[in-house]
Write a protein that holds these residues in place. Sequence first.
Motif: not given
Length: 719
Positions: A436-442, A449-469
Amino acid sequence: MDDPPDVETLVAGLNANSESARKYAVFKLQGLLADPSFADAFIQGDGLPALRECVLAASGNAQAYALGGLVVLLELDMGWEVVDGEVVEKAVELAVTHPLVNIVRNALTILVLVVSRPLNGASDYVTAANTGFGAIRPALDEWPTFLESLVQRLSASDHALCASALHLVNALMRDAVANGGENEWPKFIKRLQDLGVIGAVGMLMRGDAASDMSSPLAAAILEFQGLTKIMLRKWRGVKVNTEISEHKRALKTVHILSRPEKFEQTAEDTLDQLTGRKSSRRHHPEKWRRLGFETENPTWEFEETGYLGIMDLVDYARRNNDSYHKIFLEQAVQPREQRCPLVRASLGVTLIMYEHFEVDETAELEAPVTMGHTRGISAGDRFDQPRNLDKIYRPLLLQWGRLHTATLNAFLRLWKLSGAGLEDFYKIEELIRIVVERVIGLAPRRTEIGKIEEDMRTVTLETARAWQMDGLSEVYEDAWGPHLVQVREQLYHESLQFMKEQRIRCMLQGSWFPTAPESSSTAVAWRFVRLSPTRRYLHYQTYPAKTYENPTLDELHEKIDLNVVTSVDSNVSASEPGATAAAAAAGASTASTTSTIRDSVRAAPPPQPTTKISILGSGPGAPESVLLDLYPSSPDLAAEWLDGLLLLLNQQPITKSTTSMIQMMEEWGVRLRMLNLRWEDVDWQDLEMRVKGLDVGGREVPDREGVDEEFWYAMENER
């Protein structure tokens, strides 16, 4: 310049039969009334009835000037005695039907002032009947299309008109939330939403007109944004109670839309039906737990989210009717511990969004941002425009329902991709918080809103974990500052020492090298080279071919004293696959300190097909010469021996293989340290002890169980 007319002349002009005389009088009056002393004299001169008559009966610009004069008086908190039901109805009529922008703008501003008038004002004319929504309710019965036309005005090309319309929308919303009652204001807000107010204000937020922070339109937009947060906060403050019909109906909707299977009746239930006795088991024993509640008493689980949580849950079930049902069908065949508790996840997403948009950090409900149509916010007072517009305007906040749906779908998808179980719920929740901080906050303010929905739909687990680190590193960088720098420096030296020992251990075991390039036409002999246990000599011997077993140190009759080595000339970093300029620069910088290393990367030669390492040295008074040439047969062997020789001579490694390993160990070391630290409650003294490697207690000391004989500790060796 002519002297301005006096009050008596102006009042006479307002009462004149001539249209031109009335027009001149109201034109002059509009500017003069800004002076409170003149306004008071005008009222004392019995000018209010004449002004009211112009408002009701004049036309064209004369009516626009009359409306403007009344606006000026009301902003000074004067003249309220003439603002009766007939004047309010006239303002509503003009706002709905009149084509002239200046008339509509002033009519809307009068309505803003009427609705925003405090009930506890100083004037005796202020009553519940002529303030707030109640003041215009009778007029709305006569003009039922007023709200629809008001929302349509938000798309007008005249920005001042847009600002006046939005100020009135804000005033109506504010009054509805403050004085409309718990059951009435949600209905009014929903009516505005159904008319398209969210989309219209979102367009204004993303448009160019909003970039002028000193404009009335910017003030109106920010007030609407603040009111949206106030409503979210108010909804969250409503406790869920099944005794309230609306709350009970919402829970029932969540249950019915899941399309539960018919509960199989027992023989006892059948007997109850035959005898007419009320059955004690009319529902499935896991009716609510099946949906993701923790118990069969769902109301307590809305303690943190209030009615906002159940609103989001119902909205999700309705937006995703088919997939909502499919989720429970899929989960029915899974073990209980692997099912994602959908309701719990939905409530978690609600809280994540609530915190992300800082809903609690909102002005209170009492005072609007602005009372008049000419007031705005000074750009120099509060904002640095236009650089921070993406932080000031949050149009995605207005799309709360769609954001919640997209985020909850991302939660369910990442849960499935990660193979999470119930014990991992909080881990996935924290992962979603980062997403949420990366996709919505930035997202910039112009993002749809359609672009945000698409990004939420396609974000991968690897990308999310990289953002987390990455986020974890940023958090600790901010929290620890220079102390984390010390940790990094310590870990770098530890990693460098580790790689030094690894490279030297390879040299202690020895390696085979051809005596000439493999592309050479001459017969290739083989040379075995090995570092002595004292790390002071390189022993080597040439053989016609490789032997099955490596020669012992006693069988190597030639040796080089490392004390006489002056430099190492190599093309390893140039020929090594993937070598970088950064590695070359590191080698060059270390060479300049003691003049013991020379590598061909500094001259930037083209890559060569043959890897070569030349060890050069000289005795007292003798010129430098090549002591030994090595032709490594693989990039890994080249990295081991080149960096091993450099490290033996207290120089920095230069190959990508070694430097990448050092960097990786440093980064993972920092992350492991951060994961072990509780930065939110540790004190500075504890931190300093950790940085210095001192015992802070409470840590389990590992034993040697399961460790084989290859386990070793890095220790300083005498050379």
